[in-house]
Motif scaffolding. Structure first.
Motif, PDB file in Angstrom:
ATOM      1  N   GLY A 184      29.804  43.401  29.542  1.00 59.10           N
ATOM      2  CA  GLY A 184      30.119  44.802  29.348  1.00 59.10           C
ATOM      3  C   GLY A 184      31.331  45.205  30.501  1.00 59.10           C
ATOM      4  O   GLY A 184      31.342  44.313  31.641  1.00 59.10           O
ATOM      5  N   PRO A 185      31.859  46.200  30.472  1.00 58.18           N
ATOM      6  CA  PRO A 185      32.790  46.687  31.395  1.00 58.18           C
ATOM      7  C   PRO A 185      32.275  46.684  32.847  1.00 58.18           C
ATOM      8  O   PRO A 185      33.035  46.397  34.004  1.00 58.18           O
ATOM      9  N   ASN A 186      31.073  47.134  33.197  1.00 55.31           N
ATOM     10  CA  ASN A 186      30.476  47.245  34.630  1.00 55.31           C
ATOM     11  C   ASN A 186      29.554  46.306  34.905  1.00 55.31           C
ATOM     12  O   ASN A 186      28.671  46.261  35.479  1.00 55.31           O
ATOM     13  N   ASP A 187      29.437  45.347  34.031  1.00 52.81           N
ATOM     14  CA  ASP A 187      28.405  44.115  34.443  1.00 52.81           C
ATOM     15  C   ASP A 187      28.728  43.602  35.649  1.00 52.81           C
ATOM     16  O   ASP A 187      30.140  43.490  35.913  1.00 52.81           O
ATOM     17  N   ASP A 188      27.991  42.773  36.380  1.00 55.34           N
ATOM     18  CA  ASP A 188      28.352  42.193  37.269  1.00 55.34           C
ATOM     19  C   ASP A 188      29.206  40.734  37.189  1.00 55.34           C
ATOM     20  O   ASP A 188      28.899  40.263  36.165  1.00 55.34           O
ATOM     21  N   LEU A 189      30.114  40.678  37.956  1.00 58.00           N
ATOM     22  CA  LEU A 189      30.902  39.123  37.941  1.00 58.00           C
ATOM     23  C   LEU A 189      29.934  38.110  38.912  1.00 58.00           C
ATOM     24  O   LEU A 189      29.770  38.531  39.876  1.00 58.00           O
ATOM     25  N   ILE A 190      29.779  37.159  38.017  1.00 57.05           N
ATOM     26  CA  ILE A 190      28.966  35.987  38.815  1.00 57.05           C
ATOM     27  C   ILE A 190      29.967  34.870  39.207  1.00 57.05           C
ATOM     28  O   ILE A 190      30.529  34.438  38.103  1.00 57.05           O
ATOM     29  N   LEU A 191      30.091  34.619  40.463  1.00 61.52           N
ATOM     30  CA  LEU A 191      31.079  33.548  40.800  1.00 61.52           C
ATOM     31  C   LEU A 191      30.499  32.286  40.465  1.00 61.52           C
ATOM     32  O   LEU A 191      29.276  31.742  40.318  1.00 61.52           O
ATOM     33  N   PRO A 192      31.293  31.490  39.706  1.00 59.15           N
ATOM     34  CA  PRO A 192      30.813  30.178  39.016  1.00 59.15           C
ATOM     35  C   PRO A 192      30.076  29.184  39.979  1.00 59.15           C
ATOM     36  O   PRO A 192      30.455  29.303  41.378  1.00 59.15           O
ATOM     37  N   LYS A 193      29.227  28.440  39.879  1.00 55.10           N
ATOM     38  CA  LYS A 193      28.621  27.240  40.785  1.00 55.10           C
ATOM     39  C   LYS A 193      29.998  26.452  40.981  1.00 55.10           C
ATOM     40  O   LYS A 193      30.707  26.340  40.396  1.00 55.10           O
ATOM     41  N   ASN A 194      29.874  26.339  42.473  1.00 51.81           N
ATOM     42  CA  ASN A 194      31.126  25.355  43.179  1.00 51.81           C
ATOM     43  C   ASN A 194      32.454  26.282  43.151  1.00 51.81           C
ATOM     44  O   ASN A 194      33.426  25.530  43.568  1.00 51.81           O
ATOM     45  N   SER A 195      32.387  27.520  42.895  1.00 52.87           N
ATOM     46  CA  SER A 195      33.733  28.279  43.150  1.00 52.87           C
ATOM     47  C   SER A 195      33.948  28.450  44.153  1.00 52.87           C
ATOM     48  O   SER A 195      33.511  28.735  45.023  1.00 52.87           O
ATOM     49  N   THR A 196      35.515  28.270  44.478  1.00 55.04           N
ATOM     50  CA  THR A 196      36.073  28.860  45.790  1.00 55.04           C
ATOM     51  C   THR A 196      37.197  29.560  45.466  1.00 55.04           C
ATOM     52  O   THR A 196      37.811  30.199  46.520  1.00 55.04           O
ATOM     53  N   LYS A 197      37.602  29.720  44.326  1.00 61.72           N
ATOM     54  CA  LYS A 197      38.972  30.594  44.095  1.00 61.72           C
ATOM     55  C   LYS A 197      39.101  31.325  42.915  1.00 61.72           C
ATOM     56  O   LYS A 197      39.759  31.296  42.139  1.00 61.72           O
ATOM     57  N   LEU A 237      39.061  48.647  38.067  1.00 61.37           N
ATOM     58  CA  LEU A 237      40.421  48.443  37.536  1.00 61.37           C
ATOM     59  C   LEU A 237      40.601  49.561  36.231  1.00 61.37           C
ATOM     60  O   LEU A 237      39.494  50.127  35.860  1.00 61.37           O
ATOM     61  N   GLY A 238      41.776  49.667  35.967  1.00 58.43           N
ATOM     62  CA  GLY A 238      41.818  50.922  34.758  1.00 58.43           C
ATOM     63  C   GLY A 238      43.259  50.561  34.107  1.00 58.43           C
ATOM     64  O   GLY A 238      44.186  50.029  34.650  1.00 58.43           O
ATOM     65  N   ILE A 239      43.285  51.278  32.912  1.00 57.27           N
ATOM     66  CA  ILE A 239      44.522  51.379  32.392  1.00 57.27           C
ATOM     67  C   ILE A 239      44.658  52.794  31.616  1.00 57.27           C
ATOM     68  O   ILE A 239      43.901  53.416  31.281  1.00 57.27           O
ATOM     69  N   GLU A 240      45.961  53.459  31.754  1.00 61.00           N
ATOM     70  CA  GLU A 240      46.144  54.914  31.545  1.00 61.00           C
ATOM     71  C   GLU A 240      45.704  54.972  29.787  1.00 61.00           C
ATOM     72  O   GLU A 240      46.210  54.102  29.122  1.00 61.00           O
ATOM     73  N   GLY A 241      44.675  55.815  29.712  1.00 60.20           N
ATOM     74  CA  GLY A 241      44.459  55.929  28.219  1.00 60.20           C
ATOM     75  C   GLY A 241      43.276  55.020  27.719  1.00 60.20           C
ATOM     76  O   GLY A 241      42.807  55.358  26.713  1.00 60.20           O
ATOM     77  N   LEU A 242      43.050  54.142  28.615  1.00 61.87           N
ATOM     78  CA  LEU A 242      41.663  53.093  28.637  1.00 61.87           C
ATOM     79  C   LEU A 242      40.473  53.129  29.151  1.00 61.87           C
ATOM     80  O   LEU A 242      39.923  52.142  29.071  1.00 61.87           O
ATOM     81  N   GLY A 243      40.502  54.089  30.123  1.00 63.81           N
ATOM     82  CA  GLY A 243      39.350  54.088  31.014  1.00 63.81           C
ATOM     83  C   GLY A 243      39.541  53.137  32.063  1.00 63.81           C
ATOM     84  O   GLY A 243      40.391  52.765  32.242  1.00 63.81           O
ATOM     85  N   THR A 244      38.445  53.026  32.745  1.00 59.75           N
ATOM     86  CA  THR A 244      38.295  52.246  33.961  1.00 59.75           C
ATOM     87  C   THR A 244      36.693  51.521  33.850  1.00 59.75           C
ATOM     88  O   THR A 244      36.098  51.767  33.051  1.00 59.75           O
ATOM     89  N   SER A 245      36.966  50.448  34.876  1.00 63.26           N
ATOM     90  CA  SER A 245      35.609  49.638  34.680  1.00 63.26           C
ATOM     91  C   SER A 245      35.514  49.249  36.265  1.00 63.26           C
ATOM     92  O   SER A 245      36.532  49.199  36.908  1.00 63.26           O
ATOM     93  N   LYS A 246      34.118  48.519  36.456  1.00 63.09           N
ATOM     94  CA  LYS A 246      34.024  48.315  37.764  1.00 63.09           C
ATOM     95  C   LYS A 246      32.961  46.930  37.869  1.00 63.09           C
ATOM     96  O   LYS A 246      31.984  47.142  37.124  1.00 63.09           O
ATOM     97  N   GLN A 247      33.270  46.049  38.683  1.00 60.93           N
ATOM     98  CA  GLN A 247      32.365  44.863  38.597  1.00 60.93           C
ATOM     99  C   GLN A 247      32.021  44.550  40.019  1.00 60.93           C
ATOM    100  O   GLN A 247      32.830  44.552  40.936  1.00 60.93           O
ATOM    101  N   HIS A 248      30.651  44.437  40.373  1.00 65.43           N
ATOM    102  CA  HIS A 248      30.323  43.977  41.553  1.00 65.43           C
ATOM    103  C   HIS A 248      30.104  42.355  41.766  1.00 65.43           C
ATOM    104  O   HIS A 248      29.671  41.890  40.626  1.00 65.43           O
ATOM    105  N   VAL A 249      30.668  41.629  42.593  1.00 68.40           N
ATOM    106  CA  VAL A 249      30.595  40.378  42.597  1.00 68.40           C
ATOM    107  C   VAL A 249      29.198  39.706  43.077  1.00 68.40           C
ATOM    108  O   VAL A 249      28.990  40.060  44.301  1.00 68.40           O
ATOM    109  N   LYS A 250      28.567  38.832  42.554  1.00 66.13           N
ATOM    110  CA  LYS A 250      27.539  38.142  43.170  1.00 66.13           C
ATOM    111  C   LYS A 250      27.735  36.611  42.848  1.00 66.13           C
ATOM    112  O   LYS A 250      28.378  35.952  41.970  1.00 66.13           O
ATOM    113  N   ALA A 251      26.736  36.017  43.828  1.00 62.39           N
ATOM    114  CA  ALA A 251      27.006  34.577  43.745  1.00 62.39           C
ATOM    115  C   ALA A 251      26.297  33.991  42.694  1.00 62.39           C
ATOM    116  O   ALA A 251      24.976  34.543  42.088  1.00 62.39           O
ATOM    117  N   TYR A 252      26.484  32.788  42.100  1.00 60.87           N
ATOM    118  CA  TYR A 252      25.641  31.968  41.221  1.00 60.87           C
ATOM    119  C   TYR A 252      24.222  31.679  41.600  1.00 60.87           C
ATOM    120  O   TYR A 252      24.182  31.281  42.904  1.00 60.87           O
TER     121      TYR A 252
END
Length: 283
Positions: free
Chosen positions: A107-120, A266-281
């Protein structure tokens, strides 16, 4: 028309937005899926909605991705000149295509989960196309009749997985939560000019991307036509069209990437906005 899906993850119901009010249409539509987009269900839905009597949905309800998991999520890479320049890549002579696993969709506002062993892990605000009619070998002029609507997408990318681990880009693009879609699908009549929309993204309130779809190298209709020369596009398939400059990979003097606790909006004109909170795996 603006289409939404709302409710607990995996149990979303279809809804619509009318005059900024959310309504439940699950008694009229089973889901926004291939069969819905393939037939006349959208026109039928419009007719039924005009009769009124819809149940309102609280805006405190979670929004899911605005369509059921599609058959394909196709991405176009390096489709803005400024983004190609910032990454040091040559301008493509033809669209660069790759797939993103549909299991990455959230979903648009679900958390972003950083993958295991992610650095970038990086961000990419993008305009995405939802296919509404089977497309095979269609012309650029025919392309608009094959589009059901448009949706906001954040094409998250783990650059080390994508660029430093060998093979194709798909490894860095397909991690769980890497494809938030929504808040809604806007049908084409909702958008005055798809090739003149502002799109933007912030990290912790700092604007890092600020572009326009006027700067697409390959426009929306060309992309639909082009991809249809190589594969059949099915109703409900999603094509995401590339990102403007301002990604972490291109930051100067040094690239920088997301970490736990960051907030991406983030957002696009006419297409709304979304927000993700970044969390570690977490295991």
């Amino acid at each position: 028309m603006k289409l939404i899906r709302f409710g607990t993850a995996g149990q979303e119901k279809p809804g619509v937005i009318i005059n900024d009010v959310w309504y439940d249409v699950s008694h009229l539509v089973s889901d926004y899926n291939e069969s819905f987009f393939a037939g006349d269900a959208l026109e039928t839905l419009k007719e039924e909605i005009s009769k009124g009597g819809l149940e309102e949905v609280s805006k405190d309800t979670r929004l899911g991705p605005p369509l059921a998991r599609p058959g394909k999520l196709i991405c176009v890479g390096l489709n803005y000149k400024d983004h190609a320049y910032e990454t040091g890549a040559p301008l493509p002579a033809e669209p660069i295509l790759f797939f993103k696993a549909t299991s990455a969709i959230v979903g648009p506002n679900d958390d972003l989960i950083l993958p295991k062993n992610s650095t970038k892990t990086d961000w990419e605000v993008e305009l995405a196309i939802v296919i509404g009619k089977k497309a095979s070998y269609v012309s650029e002029e025919q392309a608009p009749e094959h589009i059901a609507g448009y949706v906001l997408h954040n094409d998250y990318s783990e650059r080390a997985f994508q660029l430093e681990r060998g093979g194709q880009w798909v490894k860095g693009k397909s991690c769980d939560t890497f494809a938030p879609l929504g808040p809604f699908i806007a049908t084409p009549d909702e958008i005055e000019d798809i090739h003149n929309l502002n799109l933007w993204l912030t990290v912790n309130g700092k604007k890092v991307q600020d572009g326009s779809t006027a700067n697409l190298i390959f426009n929306v209709y060309f992309i639909v036509s082009y991809i249809s020369q190589f594969m059949t596009l099915l109703p409900g398939d999603v094509i995401t069209t590339g990102t403007p400059a301002g990604v972490g990979l291109g930051m100067k003097p040094e690239p920088w990437y997301l970490k736990e606790g960051d907030v991406v909006a983030l957002g696009i004109e006419g297409l709304g906005t979304s927000k993700q909170h970044v969390k570690a795996y977490k295991q």
